[in-house]
Design a protein around this motif. Structure first.
Motif, PDB file in Angstrom:
ATOM      1  N   LEU A 633     -98.812  12.839  11.689  1.00  0.00           N
ATOM      2  CA  LEU A 633    -100.340  13.091  11.045  1.00  0.00           C
ATOM      3  C   LEU A 633    -100.072  13.193   9.598  1.00  0.00           C
ATOM      4  O   LEU A 633    -101.241  12.511   9.039  1.00  0.00           O
ATOM      5  N   ASN A 634     -99.310  13.921   9.139  1.00  0.00           N
ATOM      6  CA  ASN A 634     -99.518  14.073   7.836  1.00  0.00           C
ATOM      7  C   ASN A 634     -98.809  12.794   6.888  1.00  0.00           C
ATOM      8  O   ASN A 634     -99.122  12.733   5.701  1.00  0.00           O
ATOM      9  N   SER A 635     -97.982  11.956   7.395  1.00  0.00           N
ATOM     10  CA  SER A 635     -97.435  10.927   6.768  1.00  0.00           C
ATOM     11  C   SER A 635     -98.394   9.726   7.030  1.00  0.00           C
ATOM     12  O   SER A 635     -98.752   9.026   5.928  1.00  0.00           O
ATOM     13  N   ASP A 636     -99.046   9.403   8.166  1.00  0.00           N
ATOM     14  CA  ASP A 636     -99.709   8.000   8.300  1.00  0.00           C
ATOM     15  C   ASP A 636    -100.567   8.381   9.568  1.00  0.00           C
ATOM     16  O   ASP A 636     -99.982   7.736  10.521  1.00  0.00           O
ATOM     17  N   HIS A 637    -101.641   9.325   9.505  1.00  0.00           N
ATOM     18  CA  HIS A 637    -102.308   9.491  10.501  1.00  0.00           C
ATOM     19  C   HIS A 637    -103.058   8.598  11.397  1.00  0.00           C
ATOM     20  O   HIS A 637    -103.282   8.558  12.847  1.00  0.00           O
ATOM     21  N   LYS A 638    -103.187   7.223  10.732  1.00  0.00           N
ATOM     22  CA  LYS A 638    -103.758   6.024  11.458  1.00  0.00           C
ATOM     23  C   LYS A 638    -103.053   5.324  12.507  1.00  0.00           C
ATOM     24  O   LYS A 638    -103.690   4.792  13.384  1.00  0.00           O
ATOM     25  N   VAL A 639    -101.798   5.754  12.554  1.00  0.00           N
ATOM     26  CA  VAL A 639    -100.964   5.330  13.455  1.00  0.00           C
ATOM     27  C   VAL A 639    -101.388   5.695  14.977  1.00  0.00           C
ATOM     28  O   VAL A 639    -101.241   5.129  15.857  1.00  0.00           O
ATOM     29  N   ILE A 640    -101.739   6.886  15.033  1.00  0.00           N
ATOM     30  CA  ILE A 640    -102.223   7.699  16.188  1.00  0.00           C
ATOM     31  C   ILE A 640    -103.605   7.166  16.369  1.00  0.00           C
ATOM     32  O   ILE A 640    -104.780   7.626  15.525  1.00  0.00           O
ATOM     33  N   PRO A 641    -104.097   6.935  17.809  1.00  0.00           N
ATOM     34  CA  PRO A 641    -105.608   6.344  17.978  1.00  0.00           C
ATOM     35  C   PRO A 641    -106.487   7.540  17.538  1.00  0.00           C
ATOM     36  O   PRO A 641    -106.266   8.609  17.807  1.00  0.00           O
ATOM     37  N   VAL A 642    -107.732   7.091  17.091  1.00  0.00           N
ATOM     38  CA  VAL A 642    -108.633   8.316  16.506  1.00  0.00           C
ATOM     39  C   VAL A 642    -109.045   9.165  17.552  1.00  0.00           C
ATOM     40  O   VAL A 642    -109.249  10.471  17.362  1.00  0.00           O
ATOM     41  N   LEU A 643    -109.249   8.842  18.823  1.00  0.00           N
ATOM     42  CA  LEU A 643    -109.765   9.718  19.891  1.00  0.00           C
ATOM     43  C   LEU A 643    -108.370  10.812  20.304  1.00  0.00           C
ATOM     44  O   LEU A 643    -108.841  11.821  20.465  1.00  0.00           O
ATOM     45  N   ASN A 644    -107.443  10.230  20.214  1.00  0.00           N
ATOM     46  CA  ASN A 644    -106.060  11.170  20.183  1.00  0.00           C
ATOM     47  C   ASN A 644    -105.759  12.144  19.181  1.00  0.00           C
ATOM     48  O   ASN A 644    -105.471  13.286  19.194  1.00  0.00           O
ATOM     49  N   ARG A 645    -106.452  11.690  17.759  1.00  0.00           N
ATOM     50  CA  ARG A 645    -106.234  12.616  16.821  1.00  0.00           C
ATOM     51  C   ARG A 645    -107.177  13.886  17.141  1.00  0.00           C
ATOM     52  O   ARG A 645    -106.747  14.966  16.660  1.00  0.00           O
ATOM     53  N   GLY A 646    -108.290  13.550  17.507  1.00  0.00           N
ATOM     54  CA  GLY A 646    -109.402  14.666  17.900  1.00  0.00           C
ATOM     55  C   GLY A 646    -108.669  15.368  18.981  1.00  0.00           C
ATOM     56  O   GLY A 646    -108.972  16.624  19.177  1.00  0.00           O
ATOM     57  N   GLN A 647    -108.096  14.687  20.144  1.00  0.00           N
ATOM     58  CA  GLN A 647    -107.458  15.616  21.135  1.00  0.00           C
ATOM     59  C   GLN A 647    -106.441  16.325  20.738  1.00  0.00           C
ATOM     60  O   GLN A 647    -106.364  17.654  21.020  1.00  0.00           O
ATOM     61  N   ILE A 648    -105.545  15.997  19.790  1.00  0.00           N
ATOM     62  CA  ILE A 648    -104.411  16.751  19.554  1.00  0.00           C
ATOM     63  C   ILE A 648    -105.014  18.092  18.827  1.00  0.00           C
ATOM     64  O   ILE A 648    -104.418  19.401  19.337  1.00  0.00           O
ATOM     65  N   ILE A 649    -105.966  18.150  17.944  1.00  0.00           N
ATOM     66  CA  ILE A 649    -106.500  19.171  17.398  1.00  0.00           C
ATOM     67  C   ILE A 649    -107.171  20.104  18.521  1.00  0.00           C
ATOM     68  O   ILE A 649    -106.830  21.288  18.828  1.00  0.00           O
ATOM     69  N   ASP A 650    -108.124  19.309  19.371  1.00  0.00           N
ATOM     70  CA  ASP A 650    -108.696  20.130  20.492  1.00  0.00           C
ATOM     71  C   ASP A 650    -107.869  20.894  21.378  1.00  0.00           C
ATOM     72  O   ASP A 650    -107.742  21.987  21.720  1.00  0.00           O
ATOM     73  N   ASP A 651    -106.760  20.158  21.827  1.00  0.00           N
ATOM     74  CA  ASP A 651    -105.709  20.774  22.915  1.00  0.00           C
ATOM     75  C   ASP A 651    -105.061  21.669  22.236  1.00  0.00           C
ATOM     76  O   ASP A 651    -104.798  23.039  22.891  1.00  0.00           O
TER      77      ASP A 651
END
Length: 924
Positions: A633-651
């Motif tokens: 996430l800190n190096s290249d967050h766009k590799v992770i799908p946008v819905l999962n970026r939100g999921q990581i935070i919420d989880d």
């Protein structure tokens, strides 16, 4: 019904933004409803006074008699009704608005019986024959037995008719009654709505039958499986128009409007309206007549145009999706000034709140527009799923409402393809369901029929679990089956069960029959029963060091005791999709509490599970994989799908609240947001950080929290891309995220934010027709702004507006919850609201007919900040007071509040010091 939507949406601009201050409370309560102050009475025409003989009522102790049971016996089956109603739109000499009616129902005897039970509630009956309140006639040469006795069973809401001899099996009979009732303002049954036009008060007679209010309008077999055809005639005053489910057949000079017979349908879908409304309609060449009805001023100012423009493409999309033709000749949609729900799916005559159907580009926001299109799609989805095919009993309400909630996103995405609206379902439905379903006070989606029998028990089912979890579960099913198989099964289901009733397993059967290509670990019935017959959901923990996968029942308060047994031992069949370091993908079914899956084992790659959050579960990882995900996430967050970026935070934040991971790990998931510009991850962060503001706004942690979040550059980003706030971001999701940027900036004291919002506020006050998009940011005023702490937030001002909130001349009944909760969002206002509600509970609730949604939203809004032992004791005492009273509402709301308060107390005691230290470290 669109209740699941409206409680999660804003009421106009009143609910926009994050942590709104009292300045907008006062503005909203004094401006939005100012037109109510201008109500003037017109000269009332005399109505006809109906004198009736009082009918005997009985309230007996529980017994085994049929009339003391809430469910209808299976001896009689209605075929059709003939109903004539005459609403009086002016008060009688006693100041009451009434309606009179005549009703006949043809029913067939299926089993020998000398008893007729038919629902009736809050109606007064005229003697029709031999000193009885009903007249029975045999049809087809059959002689009808004489009536021995008639009375009304108050508790179970039955008219009881005892006969001198038994009805004959296979024969049909005609039951006739005459009656009158009050056209009250309680928003249920046959009720009145009022508005002003040219300073003259106008009265609308309208209906809301779901779930058990048809019996308040005329005697009927008021259960969803008792489908029948309805022949309706309305008498109404000159200058008004009458509408119902069917098309008008004639309108005579005496203003008697007769309607075409309805299709065979349930009583709760019946609707009729008498008003002075006008309409816009689809062109003559359209094969479906579409009409949008509402107040003349609103229609003439084009507020119904958007609804008209999207309705036909929505209907065509749904026809294609279901592969089933729309079964009616017309689709009327009407906006009512007073309406308890968001909307109601009456077949052929859908009723809405004005905010749910009208869109005015001069003053409405993008979110208003989204709300309109998703409510319309929700209600029109019901025309097939719910109306054409209906649940047999209310215990399967989740299938109706969850399905309509899910499909509404598909249809809305079709008519507004640039919005990418399907992605919003994760936060608006899935994560919303998680919040409630992680409590031990949750409940299964489906239960046994005998567990849901009383009107109050039925009312309680209209909640977040039914709507949002239902949508999330069906979305998961559609994803692992594929959308094409899912839609094909739906078509077969609708075709086989058209105009009849089903249980949820009938749908599973049809889906199973069409699935020939997707390999499943068990039957659809076996898989889905684990998700709908037990409450809650799992947290799946993946250990990438060993490939081990485990599941456990996720509880936000881990020490809470689960006292609801499950036949499945809180074990789910979990469809796990996964992505490894942005390339390798896979799917695996977790069928036991613990399993091992070699492809998930890795020493160097990060692993991400639950791709695009299609599964209804949270995910936890071993510490090393968490670190690898944070690094990515800190190096290249766009590799992770946008819905999962939100999921990581919420989880992560919810796992921390449940003591599964450390709170500092959750906070670290937000550090990459310095580079994030997408709405969905930011919205997840804002929602979860709002919990920190709620818990710490009265503590020493609040200052460091503001300082830490103040460093985020999102405010400057939007300042740049909007040319110093002079333009609107072109992307729909960016427009939403700009609200987050300004809200968070003002909340944390970012330089220039308060000045910007003050300027917008002054501009809006001078010209309310200014760009509505700018008005969204008015809620960005800090709740602790020094400028407002001595004036707007003064206790006396807020107390005055609380009194206004329960004055129906200032605040419509449908909006009481919003007004009160909005004031409770303010730091100073919250304790005032809590004291006010406890002191005025009877007055607030006695006339409100939509108890579960009303009380649930009210209690949650008031108590969400509770985090002390004193507040917990007050809440427990309030529960005892309510339990000892005669009030009827959703007690689960208070139980959830008690559970959440206990969790808040524990969370603060365990995490306050850690959070404080981490925040200080970040500012060093």
């Amino acid at each position: 019904m669109g209740k699941g939507f409206y409680i999660s949406k804003p009421l106009g601009f009143v609910l926009f933004g994050l942590g709104a201050g009292a300045v907008l409370t006062i503005f909203a309560l004094s401006v939005v409803y100012v037109q109510e102050k201008r109500k003037n009475e017109v000269n009332a025409r005399d109505g006809t006074r109906i004198v009736t003989t009082a009918a005997p009522h009985r309230t007996s102790a529980p017994s085994n008699e049929a009339w003391d049971k809430y469910r209808l016996p299976d001896a009689l089956l209605p075929e059709y009704y003939n109903v004539t109603l005459w609403p009086r739109l002016v008060p009688d000499e006693e100041g009451m608005y009434i309606f009179t009616g005549k009703s006949g129902v043809v029913f067939t005897c299926l089993k020998e019986t000398n008893l007729i039970l038919i629902h009736s509630n809050e109606l007064n009956f005229t003697l029709t024959s031999e000193m009885h309140h009903a007249k029975l006639t045999g049809l087809g040469g059959t002689s009808a037995p004489a009536i021995l006795e008639t009375w009304f069973q108050t508790q179970t809401q039955f008219m009881v008719i005892q006969l001198k001899r038994k009805l004959q099996v296979g024969k049909s009979y005609w039951l006739y009654t005459e009656f009158h009732g009050e056209l009250s303002d309680n928003l249920g049954g046959f009720y009145r709505s009022e508005y002003t036009e040219n300073d003259v008060k106008k009265v609308v007679a309208t209906t809301q039958m779901q779930p058990t209010a048809a019996r308040n309008v005329f005697p009927c077999f008021d259960e969803p499986s008792m489908k029948a055809v309805f022949h309706l005639t309305l008498l109404h005053p000159p200058g008004t128009v009458a509408l119902s489910n069917g098309m008008e057949l004639d309108n005579q000079e005496v203003l008697q409007t007769r309607f075409e017979p309805t299709e065979k349908m349930s009583t709760y879908l019946l609707a009729f309206v008498v008003s002075e409304f006008t309409n816009i309609r689809s062109p003559p060449e359209a094969n479906i007549l579409i009409r949008i009805w509402g107040r003349r001023e609103a229609i003439e100012s084009c507020q119904g145009d958007y609804a008209l423009n999207v309705t036909f493409p929505i209907l065509k999309y749904l026809e294609n999706y279901y592969n089933t033709t729309y079964p009616l000749s017309k689709s009327d949609q009407i906006a009512l000034p007073d309406f308890a729900a968001g909307a109601m799916e009456n077949w052929g005559l859908v009723t809405y709140r004005e905010l749910s159907l009208f869109y005015d580009p001069k003053v409405s926001s993008n979110e208003d527009k989204e709300w309109v299109v998703t409510v319309i799609t929700h209600e029109l989805a019901h025309m097939w799923f719910g109306n054409l095919v209906t649940m047999r009993w209310w215990n399967d309400l989740w299938l109706n409402e969850g399905f309509a909630s899910y499909v509404s996103y598909l249809a809305a995405d079709y008519v507004e393809p640039t919005w990418n609206i399907k992605d919003l379902m994760v936060q608006q439905q899935v994560q919303k369901a998680f919040d409630v379903d992680s409590l031990v006070s949750s409940h299964p989606l489906s239960s046994r029929e005998d567990e849901v029998i009383t009107p109050d028990q039925i009312d309680q089912l209209f909640d977040t679990i039914t709507y949002s979890k239902g949508a999330a579960i069906l979305r998961m099913l559609s994803e692992f089956l594929t959308e094409s198989i899912f839609a094909n099964g739906l078509h077969n289901y609708l075709h086989e069960y058209a105009y009849s009733n089903t249980v949820y397993t009938d749908l599973w059967k049809k889906l199973q029959e069409v699935n020939s290509s997707i390999q499943l670990p068990a039957s659809i019935n076996e898989i889905m029963n684990r998700w709908i017959l037990q409450m809650g959901f799992p947290v799946v923990t993946i250990d990438t060091r060993t490939g081990s996968i485990t599941q456990q029942h996720f509880l936000i308060h881990p020490e809470a005791v689960v006292d609801k047994p499950s036949d499945y031992n809180y074990e789910w069949f979990v469809p796990i999709t996964w992505l490894k370091s942005g390339s390798n993908m896979g799917q695996h079914w977790l069928l036991t509490k613990t399993a091992s899956y070699e492809p998930m084992k890795t020493d160097t790659d990060w692993l991400l599970a639950n791709l695009n959050v299609t599964g209804y579960y949270r995910v936890n990882y071993d510490p090393q994989n968490w670190e690898r995900l944070l690094t990515q996430l800190n190096s290249d967050h766009k590799v992770i799908p946008v819905l999962n970026r939100g999921q990581i935070i919420d989880d992560a934040f919810n796992l921390a609240r449940a003591d599964i991971i450390n709170i500092t790990l959750a906070l670290r998931t937000t550090k990459y947001l310095y580079e994030e510009k997408e709405y969905i991850p930011w919205e997840s962060a804002v929602r979860n950080l709002e919990y920190f503001f709620l818990m710490f706004d009265r503590t020493e942690v609040y200052g460091p929290l503001q300082v830490c979040l103040k460093a985020q550059p999102l405010f400057d980003h939007f300042k740049d891309i909007t040319s110093n706030w002079t333009q609107k971001p072109p992307r729909y999701m960016d427009q939403y995220n700009q609200i987050n940027a300004v809200s968070m900036a003002c909340k944390t004291g970012v330089k220039g934010c308060s000045e910007l919002t003050r300027m917008w506020y002054r501009q809006w006050m001078k010209n309310p027709d200014t760009n509505p998009f700018l008005f969204l940011f008015l809620n960005s005023y800090s709740a602790n702004s020094v400028e407002f702490s001595d004036s707007v937030q003064a206790s006396s001002s807020l107390s005055r507006y609380l009194e206004y909130s329960i004055d129906p001349n200032l605040i419509r009944k449908q909006d009481i919850t919003y007004a009160i909760v909005y004031i409770a969002d303010n730091v100073i206002g919250q304790p005032l609201v809590w004291d006010f509600v406890r002191a005025n509970w009877e007055h607030i609730t006695k006339d409100f007919d939509d108890g579960s949604f009303f009380s649930g939203g009210l209690i949650n809004g008031i108590t969400k900040k509770f985090s002390t032992e004193f507040e917990l004791q007050q809440l427990q005492r309030f529960k005892e007071d309510i339990a000892a009273s005669s009030f009827t509402f959703d007690m689960q709301a208070i139980e959830r509040a008690i559970e959440q308060t206990k969790a808040n107390i524990k969370w603060i005691s365990e995490n306050k010091a850690q959070v404080m230290n981490w925040l200080i470290e970040q500012s060093d």
